[in-house]
Every structure is written in structure tokens, then in C-alpha cells.
Motif scaffolding. Structure first.
Motif, PDB file in Angstrom:
ATOM      1  N   PRO A 216       0.834  -1.210   0.000  1.00  0.00           N
ATOM      2  CA  PRO A 216       0.000   0.000   0.000  1.00  0.00           C
ATOM      3  C   PRO A 216       0.864   1.253   0.000  1.00  0.00           C
ATOM      4  CG  PRO A 216       0.059  -0.952   2.199  1.00  0.00           C
ATOM      5  CD  PRO A 216       0.761  -1.924   1.302  1.00  0.00           C
ATOM      6  N   LEU A 217       0.483   2.283  -0.780  1.00  0.00           N
ATOM      7  CA  LEU A 217       1.232   3.536  -0.812  1.00  0.00           C
ATOM      8  C   LEU A 217       0.974   4.323   0.458  1.00  0.00           C
ATOM      9  CD1 LEU A 217       2.046   5.873  -3.621  1.00  0.00           C
ATOM     10  CD2 LEU A 217       0.790   6.871  -1.713  1.00  0.00           C
ATOM     11  N   GLU A 218       2.044   4.865   1.030  1.00  0.00           N
ATOM     12  CA  GLU A 218       1.952   5.687   2.224  1.00  0.00           C
ATOM     13  C   GLU A 218       2.827   6.916   2.044  1.00  0.00           C
ATOM     14  OE1 GLU A 218      -0.072   5.155   4.645  1.00  0.00           O
ATOM     15  OE2 GLU A 218      -0.672   3.088   4.188  1.00  0.00           O
ATOM     16  N   ILE A 219       2.457   8.014   2.708  1.00  0.00           N
ATOM     17  CA  ILE A 219       3.311   9.201   2.726  1.00  0.00           C
ATOM     18  C   ILE A 219       4.306   9.018   3.865  1.00  0.00           C
ATOM     19  CG2 ILE A 219       3.400  11.676   3.180  1.00  0.00           C
ATOM     20  CD1 ILE A 219       0.833  11.984   1.621  1.00  0.00           C
ATOM     21  N   VAL A 220       5.568   8.852   3.503  1.00  0.00           N
ATOM     22  CA  VAL A 220       6.626   8.605   4.490  1.00  0.00           C
ATOM     23  C   VAL A 220       7.070   9.914   5.131  1.00  0.00           C
ATOM     24  CG1 VAL A 220       8.945   7.682   4.800  1.00  0.00           C
ATOM     25  CG2 VAL A 220       7.381   6.586   3.183  1.00  0.00           C
ATOM     26  N   VAL A 240       7.170   9.265  -0.515  1.00  0.00           N
ATOM     27  CA  VAL A 240       6.145   8.232  -0.398  1.00  0.00           C
ATOM     28  C   VAL A 240       6.810   6.857  -0.391  1.00  0.00           C
ATOM     29  CG1 VAL A 240       4.361   9.667  -1.453  1.00  0.00           C
ATOM     30  CG2 VAL A 240       5.801   8.217  -2.904  1.00  0.00           C
ATOM     31  N   SER A 241       6.005   5.838  -0.182  1.00  0.00           N
ATOM     32  CA  SER A 241       6.558   4.494   0.006  1.00  0.00           C
ATOM     33  C   SER A 241       6.799   3.746  -1.299  1.00  0.00           C
ATOM     34  CB  SER A 241       5.620   3.668   0.897  1.00  0.00           C
ATOM     35  OG  SER A 241       4.331   3.568   0.307  1.00  0.00           O
ATOM     36  N   LYS A 242       6.356   4.293  -2.421  1.00  0.00           N
ATOM     37  CA  LYS A 242       6.550   3.623  -3.702  1.00  0.00           C
ATOM     38  C   LYS A 242       7.294   4.546  -4.659  1.00  0.00           C
ATOM     39  CE  LYS A 242       2.491   0.558  -3.672  1.00  0.00           C
ATOM     40  NZ  LYS A 242       1.308   0.125  -4.454  1.00  0.00           N
ATOM     41  N   PRO A 243       8.195   3.990  -5.452  1.00  0.00           N
ATOM     42  CA  PRO A 243       8.958   4.832  -6.378  1.00  0.00           C
ATOM     43  C   PRO A 243       8.183   5.110  -7.662  1.00  0.00           C
ATOM     44  CG  PRO A 243       9.725   2.587  -6.547  1.00  0.00           C
ATOM     45  CD  PRO A 243       8.674   2.586  -5.464  1.00  0.00           C
ATOM     46  N   ASN A 244       8.560   6.267  -8.275  1.00  0.00           N
ATOM     47  CA  ASN A 244       8.100   6.606  -9.615  1.00  0.00           C
ATOM     48  C   ASN A 244       6.583   6.584  -9.778  1.00  0.00           C
ATOM     49  OD1 ASN A 244      10.880   6.715 -10.338  1.00  0.00           O
ATOM     50  ND2 ASN A 244      10.864   4.485 -10.572  1.00  0.00           N
ATOM     51  N   ILE A 245       5.886   7.048  -8.745  1.00  0.00           N
ATOM     52  CA  ILE A 245       4.425   7.188  -8.823  1.00  0.00           C
ATOM     53  C   ILE A 245       4.106   8.600  -9.288  1.00  0.00           C
ATOM     54  CG2 ILE A 245       2.244   7.062  -7.566  1.00  0.00           C
ATOM     55  CD1 ILE A 245       3.679   4.389  -7.816  1.00  0.00           C
ATOM     56  N   LYS A 246       3.191   8.739 -10.204  1.00  0.00           N
ATOM     57  CA  LYS A 246       2.835  10.053 -10.727  1.00  0.00           C
ATOM     58  C   LYS A 246       2.209  10.904  -9.634  1.00  0.00           C
ATOM     59  CE  LYS A 246       0.341  12.320 -14.492  1.00  0.00           C
ATOM     60  NZ  LYS A 246      -0.532  12.159 -15.672  1.00  0.00           N
ATOM     61  N   ILE A 267      12.488  11.703  -7.951  1.00  0.00           N
ATOM     62  CA  ILE A 267      13.638  10.798  -7.932  1.00  0.00           C
ATOM     63  C   ILE A 267      13.275   9.633  -7.015  1.00  0.00           C
ATOM     64  CG2 ILE A 267      16.090  10.543  -7.408  1.00  0.00           C
ATOM     65  CD1 ILE A 267      16.389  13.548  -7.898  1.00  0.00           C
ATOM     66  N   ASN A 268      13.045   8.480  -7.665  1.00  0.00           N
ATOM     67  CA  ASN A 268      12.576   7.295  -6.925  1.00  0.00           C
ATOM     68  C   ASN A 268      11.269   7.625  -6.215  1.00  0.00           C
ATOM     69  OD1 ASN A 268      14.743   5.707  -7.774  1.00  0.00           O
ATOM     70  ND2 ASN A 268      16.055   6.504  -6.149  1.00  0.00           N
ATOM     71  N   SER A 269      11.284   7.658  -4.883  1.00  0.00           N
ATOM     72  CA  SER A 269      10.047   7.882  -4.122  1.00  0.00           C
ATOM     73  C   SER A 269       9.954   9.293  -3.553  1.00  0.00           C
ATOM     74  CB  SER A 269       9.960   6.862  -2.974  1.00  0.00           C
ATOM     75  OG  SER A 269      11.106   6.958  -2.140  1.00  0.00           O
ATOM     76  N   VAL A 270      10.877  10.187  -3.940  1.00  0.00           N
ATOM     77  CA  VAL A 270      10.906  11.549  -3.402  1.00  0.00           C
ATOM     78  C   VAL A 270      10.395  12.522  -4.460  1.00  0.00           C
ATOM     79  CG1 VAL A 270      12.338  13.375  -2.432  1.00  0.00           C
ATOM     80  CG2 VAL A 270      12.822  10.990  -1.861  1.00  0.00           C
ATOM     81  N   HIS A 271       9.362  13.289  -4.103  1.00  0.00           N
ATOM     82  CA  HIS A 271       8.751  14.272  -4.995  1.00  0.00           C
ATOM     83  C   HIS A 271       9.100  15.668  -4.484  1.00  0.00           C
ATOM     84  CE1 HIS A 271       6.036  11.201  -6.898  1.00  0.00           C
ATOM     85  NE2 HIS A 271       6.350  10.584  -5.763  1.00  0.00           N
ATOM     86  N   THR A 272       9.591  16.538  -5.390  1.00  0.00           N
ATOM     87  CA  THR A 272      10.079  17.859  -4.972  1.00  0.00           C
ATOM     88  C   THR A 272       9.521  18.948  -5.863  1.00  0.00           C
ATOM     89  OG1 THR A 272      12.152  16.815  -4.235  1.00  0.00           O
ATOM     90  CG2 THR A 272      12.156  19.205  -4.461  1.00  0.00           C
ATOM     91  N   GLU A 291      -1.601   9.324  -5.923  1.00  0.00           N
ATOM     92  CA  GLU A 291      -2.698   8.354  -5.883  1.00  0.00           C
ATOM     93  C   GLU A 291      -3.797   8.915  -4.986  1.00  0.00           C
ATOM     94  OE1 GLU A 291      -1.188   4.436  -4.960  1.00  0.00           O
ATOM     95  OE2 GLU A 291      -0.339   4.193  -6.954  1.00  0.00           O
ATOM     96  N   ASP A 292      -4.176   8.212  -3.904  1.00  0.00           N
ATOM     97  CA  ASP A 292      -5.252   8.720  -3.051  1.00  0.00           C
ATOM     98  C   ASP A 292      -4.722   9.412  -1.800  1.00  0.00           C
ATOM     99  OD1 ASP A 292      -4.183   6.425  -1.979  1.00  0.00           O
ATOM    100  OD2 ASP A 292      -6.075   5.673  -1.190  1.00  0.00           O
ATOM    101  N   LYS A 293      -3.396   9.654  -1.751  1.00  0.00           N
ATOM    102  CA  LYS A 293      -2.800  10.305  -0.580  1.00  0.00           C
ATOM    103  C   LYS A 293      -2.468  11.749  -0.907  1.00  0.00           C
ATOM    104  CE  LYS A 293      -2.690   6.688   2.145  1.00  0.00           C
ATOM    105  NZ  LYS A 293      -3.404   5.724   1.282  1.00  0.00           N
ATOM    106  N   GLN A 294      -2.567  12.635   0.103  1.00  0.00           N
ATOM    107  CA  GLN A 294      -2.331  14.060  -0.094  1.00  0.00           C
ATOM    108  C   GLN A 294      -1.600  14.638   1.108  1.00  0.00           C
ATOM    109  OE1 GLN A 294      -5.608  16.288  -1.790  1.00  0.00           O
ATOM    110  NE2 GLN A 294      -5.105  18.123  -0.597  1.00  0.00           N
TER     111      GLN A 294
END
Length: 518
Positions: A216-220, A240-246, A267-272, A291-294
Motif C-alpha cells: 500500500p502507498l503511504e506518505i513517508v 512516499v513508500s513507492k517509487p516513480n508514482i505520478k 527521484i525514486n520515491s521523493v517528490h520535490t 494516488e489517493d494520498k495528499q
């Protein structure tokens, strides 16, 4: 044993005795041909039966050493280019083949001159068996899928399939074979990797199921509120817990992109989200949706008035020195306006205007007296001023004239260097002005003044001086008169009537008039 060959002799009539003697003399032992011993096969090839993947060696020994041979398989010539190793050591000829396969069986033969030997190779093919077959496994997304089998025979090529479709190497998939071990490795498992995997060696195969549990995707690491001065760079980061998610970024509920001046990186699971040179209007609510996390955070921008951290200061320089004016303000990215005596200053060959973050400079090379005055720098309504004083540089004699003693007919050079270039000068001899009309060469190159006189005579000696503005330098020239001496005197000579009489002398001083006496 060499046997002499009988030579036929046919005589129509008796030859002279001298001819018979010559013939008998020519038939010596050294000139008689001999019959060579024929080559024989001492040890022929032998039939062999061998398991596949082993090494086979055929050996044939002949009666003569180092004789060229040819090898054949099923009547066709073979060589080392076909994978064989061929050796000839003295009289022993050897053919070697490693990792024998079923198709290598057949009839092998060797031909040495007119002799031949042959033998049959029988290759026993062993059936493939699984020592360790595939086994079902369960992994979670991002974990590695590792499938391995062990068989009883090395050197076999497996065919891997997933859901009955061939599997090949890719960035995520590695297929390796190491002797009897064969592996399929998939990095960072996806849900799509779940299914039935099979490995086959011909008709022999093994299969297993791979089960992939979804992660499951989570905001780390959520976004954080930030307060920043204007003109700085702000960076919002969400992991987030998954890489390369839009992901999608928003400001005050409205989607933003790089077209709006932002830099967006994943970059991988880090969105900036990055914004340079932040302005007051860039403050507000920023959010990211994956996804469904904000996650969201607030940006507060502090607007700072321009202030001089280091204002202009009065300076005093001397002519030719550099004028260096510098201010430091509290905000980068600002554009200054420089003025001199209330007139705008711009870049030229002598003037450099530079801005480096919060530092702003005006530099004037080789100051002139005209550069003295009031300078000002302004950032909008905020300004700083200073006075620049330029002191005139006094002229000095850097290198004075020097006394000189010189032989007559030589060249003398007086040199004087002053502190300013291209200043008018006057030369004197014994207090009287001299010029190029008097036979002197006078030069001024930058700050160096030179007086040159060639072919100095005794009367050229005396006091020489130079005057540059209010500065003066003098020196004495002493000319040594050299007496005339014969370096090569006249010599007696004898000539014949009508010949040329040639008399020559050489003296130590040029340009002397000679008087010839009979």
C-alpha cells in the motif's frame, strides 16, 4: 642402405680412353642417388566411446618425425578453426576435442603422406535431470524474485517462460547460467510479475508459481510549512513508500507545472517542488497528491526593504591607481544605477560595473585627475554616495644617467627612466642643448629616455644631462683616445714584371687616413 642406380651405357663405337676415364670418375659415391625408406604407421588410431561434455584425444604415431599430416571427420578435413587442438610432437600426431557433443561422434582419420589411419568416436548422451526443481515463492512489491534450478549436466541452455511467453534479459530481469545452476532474477517485483514461471531443457521442464503481494502507498515524509525571505529559493519535499508514482502539485487548490516557473522533480520515491527567487505573491498553500494520498503546507514570504549592509565610502587615490567602489546590500538580484557628478556611468574600456549577488562594484582602471568627484549608487529610492579624490602623481627619476668611459669610435648610450610615460625631455652637453641635428639619436619609449652617439671622438667627452619637467639627471662621458698601431705591418715581397704589386696593412683603429711613401 643406399643402393647405386644402374646407368645404361650405349656405345655405337669404342670411345677414346680419356672419355672412359672421365665417365668413371664422375660416378662417385657422392653423386649416386639412393632410394628413401618408406613412411609407416607405427601406432594407428583407436576407436573410442566417451560421455558427452568430456575430452577426447586421438593419437597416431608414424615412423618419421615432423611429417605434415591432415585430419578428417567423416571424410571432411578439420582444423583448429573448427574447435580442435592439433599437435605434432616428433613422430606423434594428436587431435583433441573438449566438451564433446553428440554431433561430434563419427569416423575420424589421419593422412600422413600416402599412409592413413581411422577410428570411430561414439558419444554417449546423458539425459537431463533436475537435481533441484523450481519451487513456489511469495514476495511483496519491490522485493526481488529469485528462481533457481540445478540439473545434472553443465553447458545446457535453458528456455524460461512466464505465462507461456518467453522471458529475456532486460533492465529488471537477469538470466544467468553457471555450470549446472540456472537462475531467473527479477528486481523490484511488480504486481504484473505474479504468475506461472517455467524453465525447460528440451523436453525436460520444471515450473512454479510466483505470488506478489501489493504494497500500500503511504506518505513517508509529508510537506512542511516554510517561512522564507523574498528572492530566496524554496523547496517542498514529499517522500512516499513507492517509487516513480505520478504526482500532481497545487498552489491554493490550483494545479501548477514547470510552465508556471516551478522545477518539479521525482527521484525514486521523493517528490520535490522548487521555486527560485521567491516573490511576495508566491506565498500561500501548497499541496501534493499521490494516488489517493495528499499532503499540504503553507509558504510565508517575508518582504525585506533594501538596506546597505556596506555603503560607499570616500577614498583617495593617486594617478594611475585603480578606483574601487563597492557596496553590499541585504537582497540579491537587484540592479544598481551608478552616477558620477549626477551623470549616469556605463561600462567602457576603463570602467567595469559588476554585480555578484548582494555585492555591487564600480572599478575604474588607471585613475585620471578628471575622475575626481562625487559617485552615487541607487537601488530605487535607496542610495549611497561617496567622494573620490585623485592626487596628481609627482614625476620622479626612477633610473638616473650613469657615468661612462668608452674607447673612441665606439657607440655610447645614455638612458634615463622616469615615473611617467611620454613626458617631453631635453638633452644637454656641457650645459648646451643638443638634438638629432648635432648627430645624436634621441628616443623616448614610454618612460625611458635615451641619447645615442655613434663613432665617439675624443672631443665628444664631457658632461651630459637630461631635464624632464623639474627633474634633472647628469653623467660624465670619458673618451679614451687609442693610439694608432699596426696589427699587420707591411711585408717584403717579390713579383715578376707585369704582375700586380699588392701591399696591405691592418691597424687597430678604423677610419684613419693613410699616407703612402715610395
Amino acid at each position: 642402405m643406399k643402393v647405386p642406380t644402374r646407368l645404361p651405357l650405349v656405345m655405337l663405337k669404342a670411345p677414346p680412353m680419356s672419355l672412359l676415364t672421365d665417365l668413371l670418375t664422375s660416378l662417385t659415391t657422392d653423386n649416386l642417388p639412393f632410394v628413401e625408406e618408406p613412411l609407416e604407421i607405427v601406432k594407428p588410431l583407436e576407436d573410442q566411446t566417451i560421455d558427452e561434455d568430456q575430452t577426447v584425444k586421438f593419437t597416431c604415431e608414424v615412423s618419421k618425425p615432423n611429417i605434415k599430416s591432415c585430419w578428417y571427420k567423416d571424410g571432411k578435413a578439420v582444423s583448429e578453426k573448427d574447435g580442435y587442438r592439433i599437435e605434432t610432437i616428433n613422430s606423434v600426431h594428436t587431435l583433441i576435442l573438449d566438451n564433446v557433443a553428440e554431433e561430434d561422434g563419427g569416423k575420424y582419420s589421419i593422412k600422413v603422406e600416402d599412409k592413413q589411419s581411422e577410428a570411430t568416436l561414439t558419444v554417449k548422451v546423458l539425459p537431463i535431470k533436475f537435481v533441484q526443481p523450481l519451487a513456489d515463492i511469495t514476495v511483496t512489491e519491490k522485493q526481488e524474485i529469485f528462481l533457481e534450478v540445478k540439473i545434472n549436466k553443465p553447458g545446457q541452455t535453458p528456455v524460461w517462460t512466464f505465462e507461456n511467453k518467453d522471458v529475456s534479459t532486460s533492465k529488471r530481469i537477469r538470466l544467468t547460467s553457471d555450470g549446472v545452476l540456472h537462475r531467473l532474477v527479477i528486481e523490484s517485483a511488480d504486481l504484473e510479475d505474479e504468475g506461472s514461471y517455467k524453465v525447460a531443457f528440451g523436453d525436460v521442464e520444471s515450473s512454479a508459481n510466483v505470488f506478489v503481494d501489493e504494497e500500500p502507498l503511504e506518505i513517508v515524509k509529508p510537506l512542511e510549512d516554510q517561512t522564507i525571505d523574498e528572492d530566496q529559493t524554496v523547496k517542498f519535499t514529499c517522500e512516499v513508500s513507492k517509487p516513480n508514482i505520478k504526482s500532481c502539485w497545487y498552489k491554493d487548490g490550483k494545479a501548477v507545472s514547470e510552465k508556471d516557473g516551478y522545477r518539479i522533480e521525482t527521484i525514486n520515491s521523493v517528490h520535490t517542488l522548487i521555486l527560485d527567487n521567491v516573490a511576495e505573491e508566491d506565498g500561500g498553500n501548497y499541496s501534493i497528491k499521490v494516488e489517493d494520498k495528499q499532503s499540504e503546507a503553507t509558504l510565508t514570504v517575508k518582504v525585506l526593504p533594501i538596506k546597505f549592509v556596506q555603503p560607499l565610502a570616500d577614498i583617495t587615490v593617486t594617478e594611475k591607481q585603480e578606483i574601487f567602489l563597492e557596496v553590499k546590500i541585504n537582497k540579491p538580484g537587484q540592479t544598481p544605477v551608478w552616477t558620477f557628478e549626477n551623470k549616469d556611468v556605463s561600462t567602457s574600456k576603463r570602467i567595469r560595473l559588476t554585480s555578484d549577488g548582494v555585492l555591487h562594484r564600480l572599478v575604474i582602471e588607471s585613475a585620471d585627475l578628471e575622475d575626481e568627484g562625487s559617485y552615487k549608487v541607487a537601488f530605487g529610492d535607496v542610495e549611497s554616495s561617496a567622494n573620490v579624490f585623485v592626487d596628481e602623481e609627482p614625476l620622479e627619476i626612477v633610473k638616473p644617467l650613469e657615468d661612462q668611459t668608452i674607447d673612441e669610435d665606439q657607440t655610447v648610450k645614455f638612458t634615463c627612466e622616469v615615473s611617467k610615460p611620454n613626458i617631453k625631455s631635453r638633452w644637454y652637453k656641457n650645459g648646451k642643448v643638443v638634438s638629432e641635428k648635432d648627430g645624436y639619436r634621441i628616443e623616448t619609449i614610454n618612460s625611458v629616455h635615451t641619447l645615442i652617439l655613434d663613432n665617439v671622438a675624443e672631443e665628444d667627452g664631457g658632461n651630459y644631462s637630461i631635464k624632464v619637467e623639474d627633474k634633472q639627471s647628469e653623467a660624465t662621458l670619458t673618451v679614451k683616445a687609442v693610439p694608432v698601431e699596426f696589427v699587420q705591418p707591411l711585408a717584403d715581397m717579390t713579383v715578376t714584371e707585369k704582375q700586380e704589386i699588392f701591399l696591405e696593412v691592418k691597424i687597430n683603429k678604423p677610419n684613419k687616413k693613410a699616407e703612402w711613401l715610395p
